[in-house]
Design an enzyme around this catalytic site. Structure first.
Site, PDB file in Angstrom:
ATOM      1  N   HIS A 169       0.815  -1.226   0.000  1.00  0.00           N
ATOM      2  CA  HIS A 169       0.000   0.000   0.000  1.00  0.00           C
ATOM      3  C   HIS A 169       0.842   1.266   0.000  1.00  0.00           C
ATOM      4  CE1 HIS A 169      -4.049  -1.796   0.766  1.00  0.00           C
ATOM      5  NE2 HIS A 169      -3.262  -2.830   0.980  1.00  0.00           N
ATOM      6  N   ASP A 381       3.292   9.504  -0.864  1.00  0.00           N
ATOM      7  CA  ASP A 381       2.115   8.725  -0.464  1.00  0.00           C
ATOM      8  C   ASP A 381       1.937   7.587  -1.466  1.00  0.00           C
ATOM      9  OD1 ASP A 381      -0.148   8.161   1.051  1.00  0.00           O
ATOM     10  OD2 ASP A 381      -0.822  10.243   1.041  1.00  0.00           O
TER      11      ASP A 381
HETATM   12  C1  GDG Z   1      -2.295   3.863   3.282  1.00  0.00           C
HETATM   13  C2  GDG Z   1      -1.254   4.529   2.373  1.00  0.00           C
HETATM   14  C3  GDG Z   1      -2.882   4.392   0.474  1.00  0.00           C
HETATM   15  C4  GDG Z   1      -9.409   9.897   7.543  1.00  0.00           C
HETATM   16  N1  GDG Z   1      -9.970  10.646   8.513  1.00  0.00           N
HETATM   17  C5  GDG Z   1     -11.182  10.140   8.778  1.00  0.00           C
HETATM   18  C6  GDG Z   1     -11.374   9.057   7.936  1.00  0.00           C
HETATM   19  N2  GDG Z   1     -10.256   8.916   7.196  1.00  0.00           N
HETATM   20  C7  GDG Z   1     -10.042   7.898   6.179  1.00  0.00           C
HETATM   21  C8  GDG Z   1     -10.130   8.515   4.817  1.00  0.00           C
HETATM   22  C9  GDG Z   1      -9.315   7.535   3.976  1.00  0.00           C
HETATM   23  C10 GDG Z   1      -8.320   6.973   4.976  1.00  0.00           C
HETATM   24  O1  GDG Z   1      -8.740   7.349   6.271  1.00  0.00           O
HETATM   25  C11 GDG Z   1      -6.919   7.511   4.750  1.00  0.00           C
HETATM   26  O2  GDG Z   1      -6.407   6.891   3.603  1.00  0.00           O
HETATM   27  P1  GDG Z   1      -5.161   7.448   2.798  1.00  0.00           P
HETATM   28  O3  GDG Z   1      -5.050   6.685   1.518  1.00  0.00           O
HETATM   29  O4  GDG Z   1      -5.334   8.899   2.569  1.00  0.00           O
HETATM   30  O5  GDG Z   1      -3.886   7.252   3.723  1.00  0.00           O
HETATM   31  P2  GDG Z   1      -3.266   6.095   4.706  1.00  0.00           P
HETATM   32  O6  GDG Z   1      -4.105   5.859   5.893  1.00  0.00           O
HETATM   33  O7  GDG Z   1      -1.867   6.530   4.965  1.00  0.00           O
HETATM   34  O8  GDG Z   1      -3.279   4.755   3.826  1.00  0.00           O
HETATM   35  C12 GDG Z   1      -1.951   5.315   1.271  1.00  0.00           C
HETATM   36  C13 GDG Z   1      -3.789   3.610   1.410  1.00  0.00           C
HETATM   37  O9  GDG Z   1      -3.048   2.941   2.436  1.00  0.00           O
HETATM   38  C14 GDG Z   1      -4.607   2.567   0.649  1.00  0.00           C
HETATM   39  O10 GDG Z   1      -3.782   1.717  -0.081  1.00  0.00           O
HETATM   40  O11 GDG Z   1      -3.688   5.191  -0.368  1.00  0.00           O
HETATM   41  O12 GDG Z   1      -1.000   5.876   0.394  1.00  0.00           O
HETATM   42  O13 GDG Z   1      -0.396   5.386   3.132  1.00  0.00           O
HETATM   43  O14 GDG Z   1     -10.113   6.490   3.514  1.00  0.00           O
HETATM   44  O15 GDG Z   1     -11.479   8.600   4.459  1.00  0.00           O
HETATM   45  N3  GDG Z   1     -12.505   8.337   7.919  1.00  0.00           N
HETATM   46  C15 GDG Z   1     -13.489   8.732   8.803  1.00  0.00           C
HETATM   47  N4  GDG Z   1     -13.343   9.768   9.666  1.00  0.00           N
HETATM   48  C16 GDG Z   1     -12.216  10.489   9.693  1.00  0.00           C
HETATM   49  O16 GDG Z   1     -12.097  11.408  10.504  1.00  0.00           O
HETATM   50  N5  GDG Z   1     -14.643   8.065   8.808  1.00  0.00           N
END
Ligand code: GDG
Length: 493
Positions: A169, A381
């Site tokens: 990821h 990222d």
């Molecule tokens: C890893 C990789 C890759 C955030 N705040 C709230 C909330 N979120 C959810 C978002 C989103 C998720 O968390 C964050 O996903 P990201 O992709 O932005 O980042 P990572 O957590 O670092 O994820 C990344 C991912 O894995 C998938 O392969 O894209 O690069 O680092 O879904 O919506 N959800 C809720 N409340 C919040 O306050 N409900």
């Protein structure tokens, strides 16, 4: 789905439910983070099993299993917990995973602590996962992320004969960074025990190919821009770029509900009659939070017409709270927010609103819908799902995405977003101004084009592409195994 006959077991460090001790009782909370957001709808749809750590360490009071059973009933798939002890938590999770692999793979080698004890603990915990899975007789084991790169080798040592596939990821590092790892040969060789290895982007795939060839652990050859195979003498491994995605329909549908419309109104009332810039990130140095604040501050310095016109709402989700480095990042972030608000606020206007917590899906949707501009500016990222969720939730197609060229999402959304180099504070400040002042027609054209990509390439498309590849690969192996022309030494696959 292409191989819907398969039984699927997902294996990841964390289960999609987190157990927390609160007032002498166990509480279950939904897991957060991108991996859980992406994989939960897949397993909900097709059923199966999820193996991972529930957040409990050995020696903690009993009673937590009951919470997991309830999640199983609600989600429709089985949860199999792997419990860590305190030393494993410190040396494997906080140690090798988060103080070596996370910074190294995100391009911050100076933040790494190459402690050999961490690597030893990594091996022990990967063995523990392999033990937990060895008895599972599902057709396909899909292991996720950087915590578990040794599991395939350890399962093969236990004579596990089923298919083993893996998805990373986070980014895969360049050879310059990967070769700084003291255990680079062993880790890469272990990773090559999987049959199929998926990366987020073509850039990651190329880095991986270079590492394999440069370190001489195999012979990687391109099969087009997003696929390659690696010859290992006795067997062949496939790798590919499979950009992870979101459940587009789910986000678009939620954003259009009355409940979310009401929340948008309330939120607009709370922030005042201004355009909203939005940031949504886990607290992490890779997300570029400090650089983003500096860019916003510069935009306010240079463009006085942004004053009392724009507010920046930044949601920061707590993460790795007991790690010193993350506490220091939070202090630095708080300090700069205080400075900017102190410098520019008026009686009627506060330039930054900052929330340090987790909000429910409806509130997140309201934020995405109300935002005029989303700031997704990580220093590095893997993909970044927030960028895709923002676009899917923009049902009136009026928002602008300011996106880092170092987010995996830039490969797919680069032509619709305003791309920035987040290290270039001046350029990012200009991008903020450009986004805020962009004409409605250009906004809508750009947003439409990004929404089309995200709608077409959703999380089901992603999983299908990956699983079909895994399935096809298995068929090819079977065909070759029964073919006379298949060289003898390769029959041991
Ligand atoms: C890893 C990789 C890759 C955030 N705040 C709230 C909330 N979120 C959810 C978002 C989103 C998720 O968390 C964050 O996903 P990201 O992709 O932005 O980042 P990572 O957590 O670092 O994820 C990344 C991912 O894995 C998938 O392969 O894209 O690069 O680092 O879904 O919506 N959800 C809720 N409340 C919040 O306050 N409900």
């Amino acid at each position: 789905m292409g191989d819907s006959g398969d039984q699927l077991t997902i294996v990841s460090n964390r289960l999609p439910a987190v157990l927390k001790r609160c007032d002498d009782a166990w509480q279950v909370e939904p897991g957060s983070g991108g991996l859980v957001q992406a994989m939960s709808p897949i397993l909900c749809n097709r059923g199966g099993r999820w193996v991972g750590w529930p957040g409990v360490t050995t020696g903690e009071p009993d009673g937590w299993e009951k919470g997991l059973r309830q999640v199983e009933v609600d989600s429709g798939f089985e949860l199999k917990p792997v419990v860590l002890n305190q030393r494993e938590f410190e040396q494997f999770y906080e140690g090798f995973a988060n103080s070596v692999l996370w910074p190294l793979f995100h391009g911050f080698p100076d933040r790494c602590d190459f402690d050999p004890d961490f690597y030893a603990a990594y091996g022990q915990v990967n063995e523990k996962f392999a033990d937990a899975i060895a008895g599972v007789d599902d057709d396909l084991l899909w292991v996720h992320d950087y915590h578990l790169m040794e599991v395939a080798r350890r399962l093969r040592n236990k004579d596990y004969g089923g298919r083993l596939v893996f998805f990373l990821h986070i980014p895969f590092p360049s050879i310059e960074n990967f070769s700084k790892l003291p255990w680079r040969h062993r880790l890469l060789t272990d990773l090559l025990h999987y049959d199929l290895i998926g990366f987020q982007t073509e850039r990651d795939l190329h880095h991986f190919q270079n590492c394999v060839n440069y370190l001489g652990v195999g012979a990687a050859e391109e099969d087009g821009p997003s696929r390659c195979h690696i010859e290992l003498g006795t067997r062949e491994v496939e790798a590919g770029a499979f950009p992870i995605a979101i459940d587009y329909q789910d986000f678009a549908r939620r954003a259009a509900t009355d409940e979310v419309s009401q929340r948008v109104e309330v939120l607009q009332g709370d922030i005042g009659p201004y355009q909203m810039l939005l940031g949504v990130d886990r607290l992490d140095y890779s997300k570029g939070l400090i650089h983003r604040l500096q860019a916003y501050e510069m935009a306010l310095e240079e463009h006085l017409d942004l004053h009392e016109e724009v507010v920046f709402l930044q949601l920061v989700v707590p993460s790795r709270e007991n790690v010193d480095e993350y506490q220091a990042l939070k202090r630095e972030f708080d300090r700069i927010v205080g400075r900017i608000n102190g410098r520019f606020s008026t009686a009627a206007w506060q330039p930054i609103h900052y929330l340090y917590n987790c909000v429910d899906p409806e509130q997140l949707s309201a934020m995405y819908r109300l935002a005029s501009v989303a700031m997704v500016t990580p220093l590095r990222d893997g993909m970044n799902l927030v960028s895709k969720e923002f676009c899917a939730s923009q049902v009136d197609e009026s928002g602008v995405l300011v996106l880092s060229e170092f987010a995996g999402a830039a490969e797919q959304l680069g032509s619709g977003a305003v791309l920035v180099n987040p290290y270039d504070i001046g350029q990012t400040a200009q991008a903020i101004y450009r986004a805020i002042t962009m004409e409605a027609q250009e906004r809508s054209q750009r947003m439409k084009s990004m929404r089309e990509v995200i709608e077409h390439s959703d999380v089901y498309w992603w999983a299908e592409a990956f699983l079909e590849r895994a399935h096809r690969q298995q068929q090819t192996v079977q065909e070759l195994l029964t073919s006379d022309s298949f060289p003898l030494e390769r029959r041991s696959v």
